[in-house]
Design an enzyme around this catalytic site. Structure first.
Site, PDB file in Angstrom:
ATOM      1  N   SER A 183     103.900  28.672  31.119  1.00 41.92           N
ATOM      2  CA  SER A 183     103.264  27.401  31.491  1.00 41.92           C
ATOM      3  C   SER A 183     103.786  26.797  32.786  1.00 41.92           C
ATOM      4  O   SER A 183     103.255  25.777  33.243  1.00 41.92           O
ATOM      5  CB  SER A 183     103.416  26.383  30.357  1.00 41.92           C
ATOM      6  OG  SER A 183     102.475  26.637  29.338  1.00 41.92           O
ATOM      7  N   LYS A 190     101.270  26.031  35.372  1.00 41.50           N
ATOM      8  CA  LYS A 190     100.550  24.759  35.454  1.00 41.50           C
ATOM      9  C   LYS A 190     101.025  23.889  36.608  1.00 41.50           C
ATOM     10  O   LYS A 190     100.319  22.958  37.016  1.00 41.50           O
ATOM     11  CB  LYS A 190     100.668  24.005  34.128  1.00 41.50           C
ATOM     12  CG  LYS A 190      99.992  24.710  32.953  1.00 41.50           C
ATOM     13  CD  LYS A 190     100.091  23.885  31.686  1.00 41.50           C
ATOM     14  CE  LYS A 190      99.317  24.534  30.540  1.00 41.50           C
ATOM     15  NZ  LYS A 190     100.035  25.652  29.913  1.00 41.50           N
ATOM     16  N   SER A 235     101.076  20.002  28.258  1.00 42.39           N
ATOM     17  CA  SER A 235     100.943  21.402  28.683  1.00 42.39           C
ATOM     18  C   SER A 235      99.638  21.981  28.148  1.00 42.39           C
ATOM     19  O   SER A 235      99.566  23.143  27.734  1.00 42.39           O
ATOM     20  CB  SER A 235     102.140  22.237  28.198  1.00 42.39           C
ATOM     21  OG  SER A 235     102.235  23.442  28.916  1.00 42.39           O
ATOM     22  N   LYS A 267     108.842  20.767  34.255  1.00 39.68           N
ATOM     23  CA  LYS A 267     107.954  21.469  33.330  1.00 39.68           C
ATOM     24  C   LYS A 267     108.709  22.538  32.551  1.00 39.68           C
ATOM     25  O   LYS A 267     109.651  23.143  33.055  1.00 39.68           O
ATOM     26  CB  LYS A 267     106.820  22.118  34.135  1.00 39.68           C
ATOM     27  CG  LYS A 267     105.682  22.674  33.311  1.00 39.68           C
ATOM     28  CD  LYS A 267     104.733  21.582  32.880  1.00 39.68           C
ATOM     29  CE  LYS A 267     103.644  22.128  31.956  1.00 39.68           C
ATOM     30  NZ  LYS A 267     104.142  22.592  30.653  1.00 39.68           N
TER      31      LYS A 267
END
EC number: 3.4.16.4
Length: 388
Positions: free
Chosen positions: A63, A66, A129, A232
């Protein structure tokens, strides 16, 4: 060549390329032992790498992908293609129901037909997320995921992310998708610098949507001793546990990237070790100011006797705190002397930075003013003094 001592660096009150690393400082402190597949600690102001391990190893970003999704969204806003208040109608491919791609993955829990602003979808992308939020944004901005992924890779090229290639908008495992700890640190730095509209979202601890409240998975946001405000987490079975954390300490900001840790707690602990080590052992200082005098030299045969010398650039640098008393700056003239006429901004030598007896950096020394040719009388006087 003439060499002049300018001043100890402890009295300087520098933007260096990200290619300069702490290893260039001969007496850098011993970095912590990190248990992860790869890692990087970067200073935000300068882009200097303070410590790293396997930093260019291509790994599954999960992720962390992202981050680029959000970066592309923000570029679309900057270019006035969209606005944060635009309303997006969620399509079927962004709905998790009966979608095998999303089974067991992170979601914002959008439904087909939902009308959601770009701003709220971005919060769902960052805080939750949400893979569904990524798809909804990709459809709205680029007309489809494939086209959006192409935009992601174009921006990766512009940012010189040489270890990076994207295949999805959300980071779920896909053949050929990879990045590196170094590239993700560079991307994070670009996000912090270029996303004033959205960066604060990375520090939001929770988001409620469609009656469902979810917490941000970046556990360091709750650590009151660290002052972490982003960025993140990422995890898939193929990637392991990834985390990018940025923390502010006074006027300094550090970016820690950990990839391939063995658990969610493990990635937090390794990032915490990196950030604390950087905060405790380094300081960011401005070495030189554009246009500020660093020395004055005699100039012969001119309409004045002395000329001010300095630099045309701003230079910041991260230095080990323990080495500050040992940092010295000197300048060297290219020739034995300076003679008129001479123009402003002309290179006449080099500024050199030393840690003890080791040169660690150097920059051009230039004139800060022009000096014209002197009168016949003054030139004749200089001639006799010069030859004396």
């Amino acid at each position: 060549m003439k060499r002049r001592l300018i001043i100890a660096a402890s009295l300087f009150v520098f933007n260096l390329s990200s290619g300069f690393a702490a290893e260039n400082i001969p007496f850098s402190p011993q970095p912590p032992e990190i248990h992860a597949g790869s890692w990087v600690l970067m200073d935000y102001t300068t882009g200097q790498i303070l410590t790293a391990g396997n930093e260019h190893q291509q790994r599954n970003p999960a992720s962390l992908t992202k981050l680029m999704t959000g970066y592309v969204v923000d570029r679309a806003i900057d270019s006035h293609r969209i606005t944060p208040d635009d309303i997006v109608t969620v399509g079927r491919d962004a709905w998790a129901k009966d979608n095998p791609v999303f089974v067991g993955s992170s979601l914002m829990f959008l439904k087909e037909g939902d009308r959601v602003s770009v701003r709220d979808l971005s919060r769902g992308l960052i805080v939750d997320s949400g893979n569904d939020a990524c798809v909804a944004l990709a459809d709205y901005i680029a007309g489809g995921q494939r086209q959006f992924v192409e935009m992601m890779n174009n921006y990766a090229e512009k940012l010189h992310l040489k270890d990076t290639h994207f295949e999805t908008v959300h980071g779920l495992d896909a053949p050929g998708q990879h990045s590196s700890a170094y590239d993700l640190a560079v991307l994070s730095r670009a996000i912090i610098h270029g996303e004033p509209e959205f960066y604060h979202m990375y520090s939001e601890k929770s988001l409620t949507w469609n009656g469902i409240t979810q917490q941000n998975r970046n556990g360091l946001l709750w650590d009151k001793t660290m002052n972490v405000d982003g960025l993140k987490t990422g995890h898939t079975s193929g990637a392991g546990f990834n985390l990018i954390a940025s923390a502010v300490d006074g006027q300094r900001r550090l970016i820690a990237v950990v990839m391939g840790a063995d658990s969610a707690k493990g990635r937090e602990e390794e990032a915490r070790k990196l950030l604390r080590w950087g905060q405790q052992n380094f300081t960011t200082v401005q070495i030189l100011h554009r246009g500020k005098k660093v020395g004055t030299e005699r100039i012969w045969y001119g309409d004045k006797e002395n000329i001010d010398l300095g630099t045309e650039q701003e230079f910041w640098m991260v230095l080990p705190k323990a080495e500050i008393p040992h940092i010295k700056a000197k300048y060297t003239l290219d020739g034995k002397e300076l003679t008129a006429p001479i123009s402003a901004h002309q290179r006449v030598g080099e500024i050199e930075l030393y840690d003890r007896d080791k040169q660690v950096a150097h920059w051009p020394l230039v004139t800060l003013e022009s000096v014209g040719e002197g009168s016949m009388f003054s030139r004749l006087s200089d001639y006799f003094h010069h030859k004396a």
